[in-house]
Design a protein around this motif. Structure first.
Motif, PDB file in Angstrom:
ATOM      1  N   UNK A 195       0.835  -1.208  -0.062  1.00 19.29           N
ATOM      2  CA  UNK A 195       0.111   0.147   0.058  1.00 19.29           C
ATOM      3  C   UNK A 195       0.772   1.179   0.119  1.00 19.29           C
ATOM      4  N   UNK A 196       1.979   1.160   0.835  1.00 19.06           N
ATOM      5  CA  UNK A 196       3.156   2.589   0.927  1.00 19.06           C
ATOM      6  C   UNK A 196       3.439   2.655  -0.682  1.00 19.06           C
ATOM      7  N   UNK A 197       3.663   1.555  -1.241  1.00 19.12           N
ATOM      8  CA  UNK A 197       4.353   1.398  -2.858  1.00 19.12           C
ATOM      9  C   UNK A 197       3.083   2.025  -3.525  1.00 19.12           C
ATOM     10  N   UNK A 198       2.015   1.915  -3.437  1.00 16.07           N
ATOM     11  CA  UNK A 198       0.882   2.338  -4.262  1.00 16.07           C
ATOM     12  C   UNK A 198       0.855   3.865  -3.894  1.00 16.07           C
ATOM     13  N   UNK A 199       0.917   4.470  -2.528  1.00 18.39           N
ATOM     14  CA  UNK A 199       1.009   5.741  -2.360  1.00 18.39           C
ATOM     15  C   UNK A 199       2.203   6.499  -3.309  1.00 18.39           C
ATOM     16  N   UNK A 235      12.023   3.188   2.950  1.00 19.10           N
ATOM     17  CA  UNK A 235      11.911   2.378   3.837  1.00 19.10           C
ATOM     18  C   UNK A 235      10.666   1.437   4.010  1.00 19.10           C
ATOM     19  N   UNK A 236       9.382   2.354   4.372  1.00 18.97           N
ATOM     20  CA  UNK A 236       8.291   1.496   4.544  1.00 18.97           C
ATOM     21  C   UNK A 236       7.658   0.921   3.487  1.00 18.97           C
ATOM     22  N   UNK A 237       8.087   1.199   2.094  1.00 15.54           N
ATOM     23  CA  UNK A 237       7.543   0.597   1.045  1.00 15.54           C
ATOM     24  C   UNK A 237       8.436  -0.533   0.617  1.00 15.54           C
ATOM     25  N   UNK A 238       9.159  -1.318   1.722  1.00 11.12           N
ATOM     26  CA  UNK A 238       9.618  -2.562   1.094  1.00 11.12           C
ATOM     27  C   UNK A 238       9.347  -3.232   2.340  1.00 11.12           C
TER      28      UNK A 238
END
Length: 184
Positions: free
Chosen positions: A30-34, A136-139
């Protein structure tokens, strides 16, 4: 110029039963999506990288449902998908040449998993001369069994990888920081 490179954000990487371990950062997709949405709204260059495992038992093996790109980051028609079968997004692909053709010198990298394709691709990108920012929070990471037979938790693997990549290979930021910078 800056490009977003989304690496291996595939549904099979949420299949912890296959990996036999626990994974941290369950909202990494979801962070990757953001991050992807922010790059789209700023009309910035985007590349999707997809792993095609050569192991028929892997959820990322071509033809298996887990090989599909996660719904949170579905590519648009104008967003290239680069397919690979090794850990680096640059080996056996045309990613590097495409980035150079577009005059891209800075990369923002997100995706899965930090101890495999993310670490390998970040290191290689830096060695190829790109300025890399890892979100960092998108992995995420999985637990790992050490050579001593001891299990190392996903958070230890994750934080160790970030520490290894920090400064020498990449600048490390979180999603909120990157989004605030893109808004300016």
């Amino acid at each position: 110029m800056t490009a977003l490179v989304l690496i291996d954000i595939q549904t099979g990487l949420s299949e912890t039963a296959y990996y036999g371990t626990e994974r941290n950062n369950h909202d990494a997709e979801e962070k990757c999506g953001e991050v992807l949405a922010a790059f789209r709204s700023n009309n910035l260059t985007i590349f999707h990288v997809k792993h095609n495992s050569t192991n028929p038992k892997s959820p990322l093996f071509p033809g298996k449902p887990g090989n599909g790109i996660h719904p949170a980051v579905q590519p648009m028609v104008n967003e290239p998908i680069i397919e690979k079968d090794v850990n680096s997004a640059f080996i056996g692909t045309n990613l590097e040449s495409r980035l150079h053709q577009l005059g891209i010198s800075k990369l923002v990298i997100v995706g899965l998993t930090i101890e495999h394709c993310i670490s390998t691709s970040v290191r290689m990108a830096a060695n190829l001369g790109f300025e890399v920012t890892l979100i960092s929070d998108a992995t995420a990471a999985f637990d790992k069994m050490g050579i001593d037979g001891k299990r190392y938790g996903a958070d230890i693997i994750f934080n160790t990888e970030l520490a290894n990549l920090k400064d020498e290979f990449a600048e490390i930021k979180d999603t909120a920081t990157l989004l605030a910078e893109l808004d300016n």
